[in-house]
Design a protein around this motif. Sequence first.
Motif, PDB file in Angstrom:
ATOM      1  N   THR A 120     -23.542  12.712   1.329  1.00  0.00           N
ATOM      2  CA  THR A 120     -23.091  11.323   1.374  1.00  0.00           C
ATOM      3  C   THR A 120     -24.146  10.433   2.013  1.00  0.00           C
ATOM      4  O   THR A 120     -24.426   9.335   1.517  1.00  0.00           O
ATOM      5  N   ILE A 121     -24.752  10.885   3.093  1.00  0.00           N
ATOM      6  CA  ILE A 121     -25.812  10.110   3.752  1.00  0.00           C
ATOM      7  C   ILE A 121     -26.986   9.924   2.794  1.00  0.00           C
ATOM      8  O   ILE A 121     -27.542   8.827   2.676  1.00  0.00           O
ATOM      9  N   ALA A 122     -27.356  10.977   2.073  1.00  0.00           N
ATOM     10  CA  ALA A 122     -28.445  10.880   1.094  1.00  0.00           C
ATOM     11  C   ALA A 122     -28.095   9.876  -0.001  1.00  0.00           C
ATOM     12  O   ALA A 122     -28.940   9.084  -0.426  1.00  0.00           O
ATOM     13  N   SER A 123     -26.849   9.877  -0.430  1.00  0.00           N
ATOM     14  CA  SER A 123     -26.395   8.936  -1.450  1.00  0.00           C
ATOM     15  C   SER A 123     -26.534   7.495  -0.963  1.00  0.00           C
ATOM     16  O   SER A 123     -26.984   6.614  -1.704  1.00  0.00           O
ATOM     17  N   TYR A 124     -26.159   7.246   0.286  1.00  0.00           N
ATOM     18  CA  TYR A 124     -26.314   5.901   0.865  1.00  0.00           C
ATOM     19  C   TYR A 124     -27.787   5.496   0.945  1.00  0.00           C
ATOM     20  O   TYR A 124     -28.149   4.366   0.622  1.00  0.00           O
ATOM     21  N   LYS A 125     -28.642   6.422   1.365  1.00  0.00           N
ATOM     22  CA  LYS A 125     -30.065   6.101   1.503  1.00  0.00           C
ATOM     23  C   LYS A 125     -30.696   5.791   0.152  1.00  0.00           C
ATOM     24  O   LYS A 125     -31.473   4.841   0.026  1.00  0.00           O
ATOM     25  N   ILE A 126     -30.367   6.565  -0.860  1.00  0.00           N
ATOM     26  CA  ILE A 126     -30.903   6.316  -2.194  1.00  0.00           C
ATOM     27  C   ILE A 126     -30.359   5.008  -2.747  1.00  0.00           C
ATOM     28  O   ILE A 126     -31.101   4.220  -3.354  1.00  0.00           O
ATOM     29  N   SER A 127     -29.080   4.730  -2.527  1.00  0.00           N
ATOM     30  CA  SER A 127     -28.483   3.473  -2.980  1.00  0.00           C
ATOM     31  C   SER A 127     -29.168   2.280  -2.323  1.00  0.00           C
ATOM     32  O   SER A 127     -29.432   1.261  -2.976  1.00  0.00           O
TER      33      SER A 127
ATOM     34  N   ILE B  51     -30.425  23.472  -3.959  1.00  0.00           N
ATOM     35  CA  ILE B  51     -30.108  22.896  -5.266  1.00  0.00           C
ATOM     36  C   ILE B  51     -28.634  22.530  -5.355  1.00  0.00           C
ATOM     37  O   ILE B  51     -28.273  21.479  -5.890  1.00  0.00           O
ATOM     38  N   SER B  52     -27.778  23.340  -4.773  1.00  0.00           N
ATOM     39  CA  SER B  52     -26.347  23.038  -4.741  1.00  0.00           C
ATOM     40  C   SER B  52     -26.081  21.748  -3.969  1.00  0.00           C
ATOM     41  O   SER B  52     -25.250  20.923  -4.378  1.00  0.00           O
ATOM     42  N   THR B  53     -26.794  21.556  -2.865  1.00  0.00           N
ATOM     43  CA  THR B  53     -26.626  20.341  -2.071  1.00  0.00           C
ATOM     44  C   THR B  53     -27.103  19.118  -2.849  1.00  0.00           C
ATOM     45  O   THR B  53     -26.457  18.067  -2.819  1.00  0.00           O
ATOM     46  N   ILE B  54     -28.216  19.250  -3.563  1.00  0.00           N
ATOM     47  CA  ILE B  54     -28.708  18.134  -4.377  1.00  0.00           C
ATOM     48  C   ILE B  54     -27.704  17.789  -5.463  1.00  0.00           C
ATOM     49  O   ILE B  54     -27.455  16.616  -5.741  1.00  0.00           O
ATOM     50  N   LYS B  55     -27.089  18.814  -6.054  1.00  0.00           N
ATOM     51  CA  LYS B  55     -26.077  18.570  -7.093  1.00  0.00           C
ATOM     52  C   LYS B  55     -24.857  17.837  -6.540  1.00  0.00           C
ATOM     53  O   LYS B  55     -24.157  17.129  -7.268  1.00  0.00           O
ATOM     54  N   ASP B  56     -24.605  18.004  -5.235  1.00  0.00           N
ATOM     55  CA  ASP B  56     -23.449  17.353  -4.607  1.00  0.00           C
ATOM     56  C   ASP B  56     -23.679  15.872  -4.313  1.00  0.00           C
ATOM     57  O   ASP B  56     -22.727  15.151  -4.006  1.00  0.00           O
ATOM     58  N   ILE B  57     -24.922  15.405  -4.387  1.00  0.00           N
ATOM     59  CA  ILE B  57     -25.208  13.989  -4.111  1.00  0.00           C
ATOM     60  C   ILE B  57     -24.589  13.145  -5.216  1.00  0.00           C
ATOM     61  O   ILE B  57     -24.822  13.367  -6.396  1.00  0.00           O
ATOM     62  N   GLN B  58     -23.791  12.177  -4.821  1.00  0.00           N
ATOM     63  CA  GLN B  58     -23.098  11.317  -5.778  1.00  0.00           C
ATOM     64  C   GLN B  58     -23.940  10.072  -6.029  1.00  0.00           C
ATOM     65  O   GLN B  58     -24.140   9.247  -5.128  1.00  0.00           O
ATOM     66  N   LEU B  59     -24.443   9.931  -7.261  1.00  0.00           N
ATOM     67  CA  LEU B  59     -25.318   8.809  -7.591  1.00  0.00           C
ATOM     68  C   LEU B  59     -24.954   8.142  -8.914  1.00  0.00           C
ATOM     69  O   LEU B  59     -25.816   7.573  -9.575  1.00  0.00           O
ATOM     70  N   SER B  60     -23.692   8.195  -9.297  1.00  0.00           N
ATOM     71  CA  SER B  60     -23.293   7.495 -10.514  1.00  0.00           C
ATOM     72  C   SER B  60     -23.402   5.984 -10.276  1.00  0.00           C
ATOM     73  O   SER B  60     -23.498   5.521  -9.143  1.00  0.00           O
ATOM     74  N   ARG B  61     -23.397   5.227 -11.351  1.00  0.00           N
ATOM     75  CA  ARG B  61     -23.513   3.771 -11.235  1.00  0.00           C
ATOM     76  C   ARG B  61     -22.395   3.195 -10.367  1.00  0.00           C
ATOM     77  O   ARG B  61     -22.641   2.352  -9.504  1.00  0.00           O
ATOM     78  N   GLN B  62     -21.176   3.672 -10.556  1.00  0.00           N
ATOM     79  CA  GLN B  62     -20.046   3.163  -9.774  1.00  0.00           C
ATOM     80  C   GLN B  62     -20.198   3.503  -8.294  1.00  0.00           C
ATOM     81  O   GLN B  62     -19.902   2.688  -7.425  1.00  0.00           O
TER      82      GLN B  62
END
Length: 160
Positions: A23-30, A68-79
């Motif tokens: 989730t933190i990675a998702s926020y940083k990428i967003s 790789i499993s952790t990377i797959k868990d990152i949520q980065l869809s447009r929504q």
Amino acid sequence: MKRCLAGEQAMFTKPLEKSKAATIASYKISHILAKNKKPFYDGVMIKECFLEAAESLFVYFKNKAEIISTIKDIQLSRQTVTRRVATINKNLESQNMNDLRDCSYFLLQFDEYTDATDVAQLCIFIRMIFPDMTVKEDFLTMIPLKECTRGVDIYDSFLK
């Protein structure tokens, strides 16, 4: 018994920490997507790049599958990226309002320009001076100027 209990508890906390990191990675990428004015659907492409790079970068790591499993868990869809950017925006607005309440003095700077769609925009920047004489400058808001861009029009738009 204590060792057994600790092992069972670790089984539940590890996925939670992994999910929190994703989730933190998702926020940083967003945040990076928004800061660089990139389309929010690029998050999916970034995740795909991560997965491809991870395949070759972590070949010799013992925990490659876990990475790789952790990377797959990152949520980065447009929504998801849209929601993350909205949350970041609310947080920044809240920080600005708190700073504005805490400051002793503030100055406003107005900058008027015309965007690519030929609409006049009024950007308002703020400089806050705090009791300990520290200074913070930040972007406050942007207001579209629908009518003329005379001084009185800018003033009226700001007051509204």
